[in-house]
Design an enzyme around this catalytic site. Structure first.
Site, mmCIF file in Angstrom:
data_model
loop_
_atom_site.group_PDB
_atom_site.id
_atom_site.type_symbol
_atom_site.label_atom_id
_atom_site.label_comp_id
_atom_site.label_asym_id
_atom_site.label_seq_id
_atom_site.Cartn_x
_atom_site.Cartn_y
_atom_site.Cartn_z
ATOM 1 N N ILE A 60 0.873 -1.163 0.000
ATOM 2 C CA ILE A 60 0.000 0.000 0.000
ATOM 3 C C ILE A 60 0.919 1.224 0.000
ATOM 4 C CG2 ILE A 60 -0.186 -0.185 2.518
ATOM 5 C CD1 ILE A 60 -2.848 1.245 2.366
ATOM 6 N N SER A 61 0.674 2.133 -0.922
ATOM 7 C CA SER A 61 1.567 3.281 -1.098
ATOM 8 C C SER A 61 1.589 4.180 0.125
ATOM 9 C CB SER A 61 1.140 4.118 -2.306
ATOM 10 O OG SER A 61 1.359 3.424 -3.498
#
Length: 410
Positions: A60-61
């Site tokens: 997840i960024s």
């Protein structure tokens, strides 16, 4: 656990302070619970500005790069948006709080199903998810007001350009390795596009028919040039940097502002966990021993042949304490001795009952108490702590001595 304050702090420190000003983006980030989009056990790290592993070799960024891409997409409440690379579903969830409808494509079926389940639990009904080749877009739902791609392509896929509506914005990283640039394409006509360079970024590759080949996912194979695509052009570095949705392995040094979820992060989190454990233990010690006089950590009774001593193991600076000495019955005078070093931390302000005499013996201060053959005699020393820190003292009754430790909190 309510993470509203932590979420607000994340927006303040990692988003708005770094230049994100779109109120719809910041409000969405204050609303969507990012901890629901990370694996169980990673919730405490959900609001750090770093990518987190979500399985299938993906992450997840970091919050800042997500906020940057959403702001640059210039989203409106009535927009229809395509996201390429669903991942955990966090970016799609943010988009759903801003735009009218979100279409999201994910190459990994297990991630797509997990994201869809999260949307249902959170009540996000305006998101459609499907498994497929993101480089080909979602033709049935086109045209889109905005398209956001969370992986780097060798060139802008023609299918994505064609699925933009007039005035539509496409946000996509283009290039390989450390040479990636974040691009914004705005459709200005039937075949006309305006291209802007938003800065250097670092993303995993976009795997698909119009992107990188699956057999060489780490930029070892180049997709063929497509007619009419916009080729990446070098431009001067800018201040905007980011981190991608996928896992980053053996890539060049990350640009400024991108945190690598790797060995450094794992060590940092290990140290953080250890620090919290130490802090918790110290807090418990203070509550049970320091603040609660008579608690299991505050005092200790040690036995000597001629009696016993109730000794303060933990004390507060300049807070009066008692040390109780109990002599067994005896027809002879009783002697109690204390190491002079002990009196550097604990000064004796009174003895009850008073001692018969005071003397020095073998480097210790001695107190003589009258004999009492009828029963045990209890003496209470009134102590006043002076200096904080650890202390070891030698305490004796008659000819027997015992070394005892204590700690004085400031």
């Amino acid at each position: 656990m309510d993470m509203t304050r932590i979420r607000d702090r994340m927006v303040e420190h990692h988003v708005t302070r770094r230049g994100i000003r779109d109120p719809s983006v910041t409000e969405a980030m204050r609303t969507v619970p990012r901890e629901k989009f990370v694996p169980p056990g990673s919730e405490e790290f959900a609001y750090e500005d770093a990518p987190l592993s979500i399985g299938e070799g993906q992450t997840i960024s970091q919050p800042f790069i997500v906020a940057l891409m959403l702001e640059k997409a210039k989203l409106d409440a009535g927009d229809t948006v395509l996201e390429v690379g669903t991942g955990s579903g966090y970016a799609s969830a943010l988009l759903s709080r801003i735009a009218r409808h979100v279409y999201s494509i994910e190459r990994h079926e297990i991630l797509a199903l997990e994201a869809k389940e999260r949307f249902e639990k959170l009540g996000y009904r305006n998101i459609d998810v499907r498994v497929g080749d993101g480089s080909r877009g979602w033709a049935e739902a086109a045209p889109f007001d905005a398209i956001i791609v969370s992986a780097s392509a060798p060139e802008v896929p023609s299918a994505l350009r064609e699925q933009l509506g007039l005035g539509g914005r496409l946000i996509i990283p283009v290039g390989r390795g450390g040479g990636q640039r974040l691009k914004r394409l705005t459709r200005t006509g039937a075949t006309a596009f305006e291209e802007e360079d938003l800065g250097g970024v670092l993303f995993v590759p976009l795997i698909g028919e119009d992107a990188w080949t699956a057999s060489h996912p780490m930029y070892t194979a180049t997709a063929p040039s497509l007619p009419g695509t916009v080729a990446p052009e070098p431009s001067s570095p800018q201040d905007v940097q980011g981190g991608g949705i996928g896992k980053i392995d053996a890539l060049p040094t990350l640009p400024e502002g991108v945190l690598d979820h790797s060995e450094f992060q794992q060590r940092f989190w290990a140290v953080q966990r250890f620090s919290w454990i130490v802090f918790t233990l110290l807090l418990l010690t203070c509550l049970l021993g320091l603040l609660g006089r008579g608690g299991p950590f505050s005092r200790q009774t040690f036995i000597l042949p001629e009696g016993s001593v109730d000794f303060p193991v933990i004390s507060r600076w300049n807070a009066p304490e008692d040390m109780t000495v109990t002599f067994t019955p005896s027809s002879e005078d009783r002697i109690f001795t204390i190491d002079p070093a002990f009196l550097q931390t604990f000064s004796i302000q009174g003895v009850d009952p008073p001692q018969k005499a005071t003397f020095a013996r073998a480097g210790r201060i001695g107190y003589v108490f009258p004999a009492d053959p009828a029963g045990p005699t209890q003496i209470v020393f009134r102590l006043q702590t002076q200096l904080p820190g650890p202390l070891r003292a030698t305490i004796g009754m008659g000819g027997e001595t015992r070394t005892q430790s204590t700690f004085i909190f400031p």
